[in-house]
Design an enzyme around this catalytic site. Structure first.
Site, short mmCIF file in Angstrom:
data_model
loop_
_atom_site.label_atom_id
_atom_site.label_comp_id
_atom_site.label_asym_id
_atom_site.label_seq_id
_atom_site.Cartn_x
_atom_site.Cartn_y
_atom_site.Cartn_z
N GLY A 14 -2.62 -3.29 -1.78
CA GLY A 14 -2.90 -3.74 -0.42
C GLY A 14 -1.72 -4.48 0.17
O GLY A 14 -0.94 -5.11 -0.55
N ARG A 18 -2.53 -10.38 6.27
CA ARG A 18 -3.22 -11.55 6.82
C ARG A 18 -2.94 -12.82 6.02
O ARG A 18 -3.31 -13.92 6.44
CB ARG A 18 -4.72 -11.29 6.92
CG ARG A 18 -5.04 -10.51 8.20
CD ARG A 18 -6.51 -10.25 8.34
NE ARG A 18 -6.96 -9.21 7.43
CZ ARG A 18 -8.23 -9.01 7.10
NH1 ARG A 18 -9.17 -9.79 7.58
NH2 ARG A 18 -8.56 -8.04 6.29
C1 UD1 Z 1 -13.84 -1.93 0.05
C2 UD1 Z 1 -14.94 -0.88 -0.16
C3 UD1 Z 1 -16.25 -1.41 0.43
C4 UD1 Z 1 -16.60 -2.71 -0.24
C5 UD1 Z 1 -15.46 -3.72 -0.12
C6 UD1 Z 1 -15.75 -4.92 -0.98
C7 UD1 Z 1 -13.85 1.31 -0.13
C8 UD1 Z 1 -13.57 2.51 0.68
N1 UD1 Z 1 -14.54 0.35 0.48
O1 UD1 Z 1 -13.66 -2.07 1.44
O2 UD1 Z 1 -17.28 -0.48 0.23
O3 UD1 Z 1 -17.77 -3.24 0.34
O4 UD1 Z 1 -14.23 -3.14 -0.61
O5 UD1 Z 1 -14.75 -5.89 -0.80
O6 UD1 Z 1 -13.50 1.27 -1.29
N2 UD1 Z 1 -6.19 -0.47 -1.85
C9 UD1 Z 1 -5.11 0.20 -2.38
N3 UD1 Z 1 -4.65 1.31 -1.79
C10 UD1 Z 1 -5.23 1.83 -0.67
C11 UD1 Z 1 -6.33 1.15 -0.12
C12 UD1 Z 1 -6.77 0.01 -0.73
O7 UD1 Z 1 -4.56 -0.25 -3.40
O8 UD1 Z 1 -4.76 2.86 -0.22
C13 UD1 Z 1 -6.69 -1.66 -2.51
C14 UD1 Z 1 -6.51 -2.92 -1.67
O9 UD1 Z 1 -5.33 -3.58 -2.02
C15 UD1 Z 1 -7.71 -3.74 -2.07
C16 UD1 Z 1 -8.76 -2.72 -2.45
O10 UD1 Z 1 -8.07 -1.52 -2.69
O11 UD1 Z 1 -7.43 -4.53 -3.22
C17 UD1 Z 1 -9.82 -2.53 -1.38
O12 UD1 Z 1 -9.26 -2.06 -0.20
P1 UD1 Z 1 -9.67 -2.60 1.22
O13 UD1 Z 1 -8.95 -1.85 2.23
O14 UD1 Z 1 -9.59 -4.08 1.23
O15 UD1 Z 1 -11.20 -2.13 1.27
P2 UD1 Z 1 -12.38 -2.76 2.10
O16 UD1 Z 1 -12.31 -2.26 3.49
O17 UD1 Z 1 -12.43 -4.22 1.90
#
Ligand code: UD1
Ligand code: CA
Length: 457
Positions: A14, A18
């Site tokens: 991520g 923020r």
């Molecule tokens: C995600 C979940 C959601 C859950 C929430 C809980 C998915 C699609 N959604 O949403 O159902 O309720 O977490 O907090 O999984 N990341 C990567 N690479 C990417 C995208 C994300 O490494 O391409 C990592 C981010 O760094 C983070 C985690 O995956 O640690 C979650 O990603 P984030 O975009 O924060 O998902 P949420 O929208 O919070």
């Protein structure tokens, strides 16, 4: 279950904008340890012997940091941030080695309880294909909603893709999943990106697995387990929860905390039973306190070892390498660094002891300073057993005071002192009878003359 092999895939790619920080988000610390390291620890505690860390933003910094907190972890780089399923697939090489269980965890969710992971692994052992760790909240905004039918999970719908009806669901995805290793790659590869965000959602594997007739279930854990950190306010919130848990654990293990809310622990603080900690004490990393110690108010302790029945503070600072042996005492406004204070020795008031040894039973008078640094190098001071250092003395290292050595107050000691010797390192006092009065009179008449000259003009 221990015979089941387990890989944890920890997503930490991520961007974390923020946080408004040059440091990758997951390296921000809770209790002195990067949040992602807390996740690694929880995975290990739940039996995930191997870890795959998926990194993106700040890859070099992440790799370097990981060698410390997760030396065994393999790192994989997700080049483009195309979604959580895409991120997991960055670790394809690890997953395809074939594990019984694959745990998918988020690097920014540091309060995950190993027990919740263990429960999920048990469900896999019982035959589940996918287990989602969910939580209930009155305010589900932003979380994926868990859609159940007849006790089974059939889908996870992301907020942006929810219907108005679905938005009312309060059972949410905590972001942690346990997937049967034999199914993981197949499921992940079937994920598409036709959704509101155009991302490859890990959460879609639920619907896919359910459609294939696999057993898909949600377990429930407390909200804290799912607390994701996106900004520094949430970081502080997580720190608060972590500290509350740790204080409680300390108290239940026999430590008295008079005002628990004011005592801060680090991730690795060790503290023995029957130790009493007064208000406003900070334990930095690397502290070990044995039983029966008293840590008085406003002490700041880091990288120090304190043996049984020692007395520290109030307002003491123990810096890295400070080692207090049994019944040693370090009192108010004293700083101790890289020094051993042997059994029963006392360093009671306003003193700096650095790069030194203070022998057993020695008494260090108020205001004593070990002058350990010449601006370029550090030097050692050795103070023998039972020595007495008079108040306000400077011990200019390298220097050794023998056993039972006696240093007169106000001395500047630049040469070593043999056992049982007395050393003066100051000018002798001179006392002149009547001279005080004479001086006072002279000064008074001079001041009066000056005042008179001023009013004449
Ligand atoms: C995600 C979940 C959601 C859950 C929430 C809980 C998915 C699609 N959604 O949403 O159902 O309720 O977490 O907090 O999984 N990341 C990567 N690479 C990417 C995208 C994300 O490494 O391409 C990592 C981010 O760094 C983070 C985690 O995956 O640690 C979650 O990603 P984030 O975009 O924060 O998902 P949420 O929208 O919070
Ligand atoms: Ca998140």
């Amino acid at each position: 279950m221990s015979q089941r092999s387990c890989l944890s895939v920890i997503l930490a790619a991520g961007e974390g904008t923020r946080m408004k920080s040059a440091l990758p988000k997951v390296l921000h610390q809770i209790a002195g340890l990067p949040m992602v390291a807390h996740v690694v620890k929880a995975a290990e505690a739940a039996g995930a012997g191997d870890q795959a860390l998926v990194i993106g933003h700040g890859a070099d910094e992440m790799r370097k940091a990981a060698t410390k907190f997760a030396p065994k972890a393999e790192t994989f780089v997700q080049e483009k941030r195309l979604g959580t399923a895409h991120a997991v697939l960055a670790a394809r090489d690890a997953i395809s080695r074939g594990y019984d269980d694959v745990l998918v965890m988020f690097g920014d969710t540091p309060l995950i309880d190993p027990d919740a992971l263990t429960v999920a692994r048990l469900k896999l052992a019982e035959g589940a294909g996918v287990v989602v760790i969910g939580f209930r909240t009155a305010n589900p905004t932003g979380y994926g909603r868990l859609i159940e039918k007849g006790g089974k999970l059939v889908a996870i719908r992301e907020e942006k893709d929810c219907s108005d009806e679905e938005k009312k669901i309060t059972f949410c995805n905590g972001g942690l999943m346990a997937v049967a290793g034999s199914q993981a790659l197949k499921l992940l590869e079937a994920v598409g990106n036709k959704n509101a965000k155009g991302e490859y959602y890990l959460t879609d594997i639920v619907e896919i697995a359910s459609g294939q007739g696999l057993d898909v279930i949600a377990t429930e854990a407390s909200f804290e387990n799912a607390l994701g950190i996106n900004n520094r306010a949430e970081l502080a919130e997580a720190e608060g929860i972590w500290q509350r848990r740790r204080r409680r654990e300390a108290m239940l293990s026999g430590v008295t905390l008079i005002a628990p809310d004011t005592v801060y622990f680090s991730h690795d603080t060790e503290i023995g039973a029957d130790t009493m900690v007064e208000p406003n004490v900070w334990f930095g990393p690397g502290v070990k306190i044995a039983t029966g110690a008293k840590i008085h108010a406003f002490s700041h302790i880091e990288g120090a070892t304190v043996a049984e029945n020692c007395d520290v503070g109030p307002f003491a600072r123990l810096r890295p390498g400070a080692e207090l042996k049994q019944k040693a005492k370090v009192g108010n406004f004293c700083e101790v660094k890289q020094a051993v204070i042997e059994e029963g020795a006392k360093v009671n008031h306003l003193t700096y002891i650095g790069d030194a040894r203070v022998g057993a039973g020695a008494n260090i008078g108020a205001g004593t300073i070990t002058c350990n640094y010449d601006g370029y190098s550090k030097f050692f001071t050795d103070i023998g057993e039972g020595a007495f250092i008079g108040s306000n003395s400077s011990l200019v290292a390298p220097v050794a005071i023998g056993k039972g050595g006696y240093i007169a107050s106000g001395s500047v000691i630049t040469e070593s002192v043999p056992d049982d010797a007395l050393a003066f390192g100051r000018a002798r006092q001179k006392t002149i009878p009547g001279k005080g009065k004479e001086l006072r009179e002279r000064f008074a008449s001079a001041a009066a003359a000056k005042k008179k000259a001023g009013s004449d003009h």
